[in-house]
Design an enzyme around this catalytic site. Structure first.
Site, PDB file in Angstrom:
ATOM      1  CG  MET A   1      22.463  51.711  -6.994  1.00 44.87           C
ATOM      2  SD  MET A   1      22.537  53.261  -7.908  1.00 44.87           S
ATOM      3  CE  MET A   1      23.617  52.789  -9.251  1.00 44.87           C
TER       4      MET A   1
ATOM      5  CG  ASP B   1      17.342  45.495  -8.455  1.00 43.53           C
ATOM      6  OD1 ASP B   1      18.499  45.097  -8.612  1.00 43.53           O
ATOM      7  OD2 ASP B   1      16.420  44.764  -8.066  1.00 43.53           O
TER       8      ASP B   1
ATOM      9  CD  GLN C   1      16.354  47.118  -3.551  1.00 44.38           C
ATOM     10  OE1 GLN C   1      16.591  46.112  -2.914  1.00 44.38           O
ATOM     11  NE2 GLN C   1      15.410  47.979  -3.175  1.00 44.38           N
TER      12      GLN C   1
ATOM     13  CD1 TRP D   1      21.934  43.650  -2.274  1.00 46.27           C
ATOM     14  CD2 TRP D   1      21.903  42.349  -0.464  1.00 46.27           C
ATOM     15  NE1 TRP D   1      20.625  43.374  -1.975  1.00 46.27           N
ATOM     16  CE2 TRP D   1      20.576  42.571  -0.870  1.00 46.27           C
ATOM     17  CE3 TRP D   1      22.133  41.555   0.677  1.00 46.27           C
ATOM     18  CZ2 TRP D   1      19.479  42.032  -0.195  1.00 46.27           C
ATOM     19  CZ3 TRP D   1      21.041  41.024   1.353  1.00 46.27           C
ATOM     20  CH2 TRP D   1      19.725  41.268   0.918  1.00 46.27           C
TER      21      TRP D   1
ATOM     22  CG  PHE E   1      14.042  43.067  -1.280  1.00 47.98           C
ATOM     23  CD1 PHE E   1      15.023  43.510  -0.396  1.00 47.98           C
ATOM     24  CD2 PHE E   1      14.071  41.730  -1.668  1.00 47.98           C
ATOM     25  CE1 PHE E   1      16.021  42.646   0.073  1.00 47.98           C
ATOM     26  CE2 PHE E   1      15.055  40.862  -1.212  1.00 47.98           C
ATOM     27  CZ  PHE E   1      16.035  41.310  -0.342  1.00 47.98           C
ATOM     28  CB  SER E   2      13.185  45.801  -6.541  1.00 51.42           C
ATOM     29  OG  SER E   2      14.565  46.021  -6.557  1.00 51.42           O
TER      30      SER E   2
ATOM     31  NE  ARG F   1      13.562  38.772  -5.418  1.00 53.84           N
ATOM     32  CZ  ARG F   1      13.946  37.524  -5.162  1.00 53.84           C
ATOM     33  NH1 ARG F   1      13.414  36.855  -4.159  1.00 53.84           N
ATOM     34  NH2 ARG F   1      14.866  36.951  -5.908  1.00 53.84           N
ATOM     35  CG  ASP F   2      11.741  42.246  -7.390  1.00 57.15           C
ATOM     36  OD1 ASP F   2      11.975  42.640  -6.235  1.00 57.15           O
ATOM     37  OD2 ASP F   2      12.474  41.456  -8.005  1.00 57.15           O
TER      38      ASP F   2
ATOM     39  CD  GLU G   1      16.132  38.462  -8.788  1.00 55.96           C
ATOM     40  OE1 GLU G   1      16.310  38.139  -7.613  1.00 55.96           O
ATOM     41  OE2 GLU G   1      17.020  38.982  -9.486  1.00 55.96           O
TER      42      GLU G   1
ATOM     43  CD1 TRP H   1      21.698  39.889  -9.278  1.00 50.14           C
ATOM     44  CD2 TRP H   1      22.954  40.533  -7.539  1.00 50.14           C
ATOM     45  NE1 TRP H   1      20.977  40.819  -8.561  1.00 50.14           N
ATOM     46  CE2 TRP H   1      21.720  41.222  -7.494  1.00 50.14           C
ATOM     47  CE3 TRP H   1      23.906  40.789  -6.554  1.00 50.14           C
ATOM     48  CZ2 TRP H   1      21.425  42.157  -6.486  1.00 50.14           C
ATOM     49  CZ3 TRP H   1      23.601  41.717  -5.550  1.00 50.14           C
ATOM     50  CH2 TRP H   1      22.384  42.385  -5.532  1.00 50.14           C
TER      51      TRP H   1
HETATM   52  C1  FRU Z   1      17.266  41.958  -8.229  1.00 52.96           C
HETATM   53  C2  FRU Z   1      16.926  41.729  -6.765  1.00 52.96           C
HETATM   54  C3  FRU Z   1      15.427  41.853  -6.564  1.00 52.96           C
HETATM   55  C4  FRU Z   1      15.328  42.221  -5.124  1.00 52.96           C
HETATM   56  C5  FRU Z   1      16.540  43.110  -4.933  1.00 52.96           C
HETATM   57  C6  FRU Z   1      17.167  43.028  -3.575  1.00 52.96           C
HETATM   58  O1  FRU Z   1      18.580  42.371  -8.446  1.00 52.96           O
HETATM   59  O2  FRU Z   1      17.406  40.467  -6.356  1.00 52.96           O
HETATM   60  O3  FRU Z   1      14.716  40.682  -6.905  1.00 52.96           O
HETATM   61  O4  FRU Z   1      14.142  42.899  -4.809  1.00 52.96           O
HETATM   62  O5  FRU Z   1      17.471  42.724  -5.919  1.00 52.96           O
HETATM   63  O6  FRU Z   1      18.157  44.001  -3.423  1.00 52.96           O
END
Ligand code: FRU
Length: 495
Positions: free
Chosen positions: A48, A50, A66, A74, A106-107, A180-181, A235, A321
């Site tokens: 898991m 975000d 996620q 991941w 993705f997020s 993204r996101d 992000e 991360w």
């Molecule tokens: C943030 C991120 C987001 C992306 C997701 C991928 O932790 O890098 O930017 O959408 O995780 O899992």
């Protein structure tokens, strides 16, 4: 003779008071699986990161996240799903969104489209709409720059099942690898009409888009290329309206960055300013962090909370991360933070954001121990500790029978959590560290949430927060505090 016996009686009573010893606390483990939290959300198995699509709907707080169900590292991202009725316990539900030909999921966020502006539901059954990034992993390995695009999906059954929109993606990549996101919210325009606003992370800045229907999006403005922290990629943004303590309207823009946080690796910064005509303008260039610990990332807020709640509710991913893929849990990896309420407060004319644990967490309190000694036992792995501080410095040490310790302190204007000697740390060279946060104003009280593998520290009702994960080789069984820590209370927390 009479006076003599009165004095004797008084004396005996005083001695009795002085010796009054604290309740004996017997440690009783409640953890069923090594490092599995009691009240923090974790997936039953798999990976898991975000929190995604946080939305309240008909009595349920939804948490999508996620998720890679096939491994504890991941991988191809899905949206996992859980719900809570009380923010204190979570029920896992089947996976909501699976990767498809357009890519990994993705997020992103979720909204309730009450007016059926998207036409994806009906006026009788308006849809819940998820807005997320499709990440095409094959294209990402080529020289293509357009592998991240924004898509939507909808649910007509309280988020239980989802259908992806046939016209995906709804917002195409203009040629930027990090795009993204999407976090979508609804704002009311000056003419009374509503617009959907998408806040999107684009490499080193934020793009704002607007849409009447969640399908057609047009660019409003850009923000942030030359302001804020830029030690890593931007992000998971969020744009939030607030009232200041003096009743003024302000907007807060959350932006997670990785790496480049104050403790290395991942962290979430925020800006305070105005959002007028689709443009965000910050009040100043101060770099602010929502949490000074190493382990609160990608946090965003719940949409569609009933107006009477009158609060902003946030949750973050309790990892970093730097080592998220290596931490020593077995069946799953990572937990979420506790839900937190965000509010603006003022320190000597500077506005800052505070994050305090959601009120609902008080329901977890099963037993309460009032401690007058400076040393005590702890009742289990899952406890809440509250205390007052009589001078502006303190220390509190949690320890176990193996000589491992976790030290929380304030000294010389720095609040710290020292996890250098807190147990397992060999999985990553930066893990064993002391994490400090500047706090120029007085620390008056503490609230600490401990669970099987984490500590969340809130000073002055969340004016300063430090979140840290820890992997001790045996549970914390003892607590020792400095002289100036008073009104110490320990609550044993139950699921
Ligand atoms: C943030 C991120 C987001 C992306 C997701 C991928 O932790 O890098 O930017 O959408 O995780 O899992």
């Amino acid at each position: 003779m009479k006076l003599y016996s009165i004095i004797l009686l008084l004396f005996t009573f005083l001695i009795f008071l002085g010796c009054k010893s604290d309740p004996e606390i017997i440690f009783d483990s409640t953890v069923t699986e090594e490092y599995r939290p009691i009240y923090h959300f974790t997936p039953e198995s798999g990976w898991m990161n975000d929190p995604n699509g946080l939305i309240y709907f008909e009595g349920e707080y939804h948490l999508f996240y996620q998720h890679y169900p096939e491994a504890t590292v991941w991988g191809p991202m899905h949206w996992g799903h859980a719900v809570s009725k009380d923010l204190a316990s979570w029920e896992s539900l089947p996976i909501a969104l699976y990767p498809d030909s357009l890519g990994y999921i993705f997020s992103g966020s979720a909204v309730f489209d009450a007016d059926n502006s998207s036409g994806l539901g009906t006026s009788e059954t308006p849809p819940m709409v998820a807005i997320f990034t499709h990440h095409n992993a094959e294209d990402a390995n080529t020289s293509s720059d357009t592998f991240q695009n924004q898509s939507i999906a909808f649910s007509l059954d309280k988020g239980r099942t989802w259908e992806k929109y046939s016209g995906n993606p709804v917002l195409k990549n203009p040629g930027i690898r990090d795009f993204r996101d999407p976090k979508v919210s609804q704002i009311t325009n000056s003419d009374g009409s509503n617009s959907w606003i998408m806040t999107l992370a684009v490499l080193d800045h934020i793009n704002f888009y607007s849409s009447p229907d969640l399908i057609n999006w047009s660019l409003l403005s850009e923000f942030g290329k030359t302001i804020g922290a830029h030690g890593g990629v931007w992000e998971c943004p969020d744009l939030l309206p607030f009232k200041t303590p003096s009743g003024e309207d302000k907007w807060v823009l959350l932006v997670s960055i990785n790496p480049g946080g104050p403790q290395n690796g991942s962290a979430t910064q925020y800006f305070i300013g105005d959002f007028v005509n689709g443009q965000f303008t910050p009040d100043d260039a101060i770099i602010r962090w929502i949490d000074y610990g190493p382990d609160n990332y990608a946090g965003v807020t719940w949409s569609n909370l009933p107006a009477e709640q009158n609060r902003t509710l946030f949750m973050g991913w309790m990892s970093n991360w730097l080592y998220a893929n290596e931490v020593p849990t077995k069946a799953w990896r990572s937990a979420m933070t506790v839900p937190r309420e965000l509010n603006l407060f003022d320190v000597d004319g500077t506005l800052l954001l505070k994050s305090a644990p959601a009120k609902e967490l008080e329901k977890l309190r099963a037993e309460e121990f009032n401690i007058s000694d400076k040393k005590s036992g702890l009742p289990s792995e899952a406890v809440e500790i509250t205390a007052e501080i009589s001078t502006d410095s303190f220390s509190m040490t949690l320890s176990n029978e193996l000589g491992e310790s976790l030290i929380i302190s304030k000294e010389n204007g720095l609040v710290s959590i020292d996890r250098r000697n807190s147990g397992k740390s060999g999985f990553q060279r930066d893990f064993a560290a002391i994490h400090s946060a500047p706090m120029s104003w007085e620390a008056k009280d503490l609230r600490i949430y401990l669970d099987a593998a984490s500590i969340e520290l809130f000073v002055n009702d969340g004016e300063l927060a430090i979140t840290s994960i820890v992997f001790s080789n045996s549970a914390w069984k003892n607590i020792e505090v400095s002289e100036n820590v008073t009104s110490l209370k320990i609550y044993n927390l139950k699921k």
